[in-house]
Design an enzyme around this catalytic site. Structure first.
Site, PDB file in Angstrom:
ATOM      1  NE  ARG A  54      62.487  96.381  46.665  1.00 45.05           N
ATOM      2  CZ  ARG A  54      62.523  97.459  45.869  1.00 45.05           C
ATOM      3  NH1 ARG A  54      61.813  98.504  46.151  1.00 45.05           N
ATOM      4  NH2 ARG A  54      63.254  97.454  44.771  1.00 45.05           N
ATOM      5  CB  THR A  55      67.271  92.303  49.802  1.00 44.16           C
ATOM      6  OG1 THR A  55      66.129  92.021  48.997  1.00 44.16           O
ATOM      7  CG2 THR A  55      67.625  91.092  50.630  1.00 44.16           C
ATOM      8  CE  LYS A  84      91.817  93.295  43.425  1.00 46.35           C
ATOM      9  NZ  LYS A  84      92.249  93.368  44.820  1.00 46.35           N
ATOM     10  NE  ARG A 105      69.476  90.199  45.880  1.00 44.21           N
ATOM     11  CZ  ARG A 105      68.385  90.962  45.765  1.00 44.21           C
ATOM     12  NH1 ARG A 105      68.363  91.972  44.919  1.00 44.21           N
ATOM     13  NH2 ARG A 105      67.326  90.702  46.507  1.00 44.21           N
ATOM     14  CG  HIS A 133      64.648  86.918  47.614  1.00 42.85           C
ATOM     15  ND1 HIS A 133      65.240  87.149  48.843  1.00 42.85           N
ATOM     16  CD2 HIS A 133      64.494  88.131  47.033  1.00 42.85           C
ATOM     17  CE1 HIS A 133      65.427  88.457  48.986  1.00 42.85           C
ATOM     18  NE2 HIS A 133      64.997  89.066  47.904  1.00 42.85           N
TER      19      HIS A 133
END
Ligand code: CP
Length: 307
Positions: A54-55, A84, A105, A133
């Protein structure tokens, strides 16, 4: 109202929220008319170190519906140079050269704040571990206003994984800005709401109580906000996870107890926490809630990139 970084829910006041909701309403009309090009020439980077449907996709859709461009790394932990050994700060310093706004995120609480400290372009926290959030909480609050016609005076049961649920944390911060709110935290012992949220609500004179019996609470609330038990946050605590699972499931028996005009919300994804038999009930608001994410994120992008 120009916005810059969006890191935590507490940074919004009622006036900013009212402006944002008006803008989100306008964005719904923009979508119905086929979109706009107000963000043409602008580039948004989505940098996701944890899975999302969704986000990420609603932000990307929001940008495209406003005429902007999107660059993306959807599994940054594995496919960006983090694999890395590059630090988050260095990654941000590089991506800001390619974009006008970064949607981040990350699996660590506090990562968005860390990124914002070095970034010249706005950072939007799209979920940081068990932290916050904020854009989910904004669309949750907008959904409450759209569905119930008000925010002041509502009563809400927040159910499930309240210890790891960043959406519950961010929504609690926002609800504390409104009058006569009643919050019922309903959770298994191992996923109870943390003390920092309880302390915040006390300081802001917001009523809350912790309950274990959902059947007792279901008839008296306007909203049941169900959440998934987040298996990925338990690590080796398998016993705790098993103890938390399956305790609170929304099914027809809970629907029968609820008020006729109450709603069921869920940030999604659900697993078995809401039975499919609930989906056809008009009180099931969770897919409408997910759709509102598009309008809120369009409004946020406009307010950040244009004002
Ligand atoms: N609600 C939410 O954050 O969903 P995603 O994990 O799919 O983005």
């Amino acid at each position: 109202m120009k916005l810059h970084h969006i890191i935590k829910a507490q940074q919004f006041n009622r006036s900013k929220l009212a402006n944002l909701f008006t803008m989100a309403h306008e964005m719904k009309e923009v979508v119905q008319k086929g979109g706009s090009d107000i963000l043409s020439q602008k580039v948004m980077a989505t940098v996701f170190y944890e899975p999302s449907t969704r986000t990420r996709l609603s932000f990307e859709s929001a940008m495209q519906k406003l005429g902007g461009e999107v660059i993306s790394t959807e599994n940054a932990r594995e496919f960006s140079s983090a694999a890395k050994g590059e630090t988050l700060e260095d990654t941000i310093r590089v991506i800001e050269s390619y974009s006008d706004v970064i949607i981040l995120r990350h699996y660590e609480s506090g990562a968005a704040e860390k990124a914002a400290k070095v970034a010249r372009v706005p950072i939007i926290n799209a979920g940081d571990g068990s932290g916050q959030h904020p854009t989910q909480a904004l669309l949750d609050l907008y959904t409450i206003k759209e569905e119930l016609g008000k925010i002041d005076g509502i009563s809400i049961a927040m159910v499930g994984d309240l210890a790891n649920g960043r959406t519950v944390r961010s929504l609690s911060y926002l609800l504390a800005k409104y009058k006569n709110i009643k919050i019922y935290f309903v959770a298994p012992k191992v996923t109870r709401i943390k003390s920092d949220i309880k302390d915040y609500l006390k300081r802001h004179h917001t009523f809350f109580t912790e309950e274990s019996n959902l059947k007792k609470i279901a008839p008296i609330v306007d909203i049941i906000y169900q959440t998934r038990i987040q298996k990925e946050r338990f690590g080796k605590r398998v016993k705790d996870y098993k103890e938390a699972c399956g305790k609170y499931i929304i099914d027809k028996s809970i629907l029968k107890l609820m008020k006729k005009d109450a709603i069921i919300m869920h940030p999604l994804p659900r697993v078995d926490d809401i039975k499919k038999e609930v989906d056809s009930d008009p009180r099931a608001a969770y897919f409408r809630q997910a759709q509102n994410g598009l309008y809120i994120r369009m409004a946020l992008l406009k307010l950040i990139l244009i004002g």
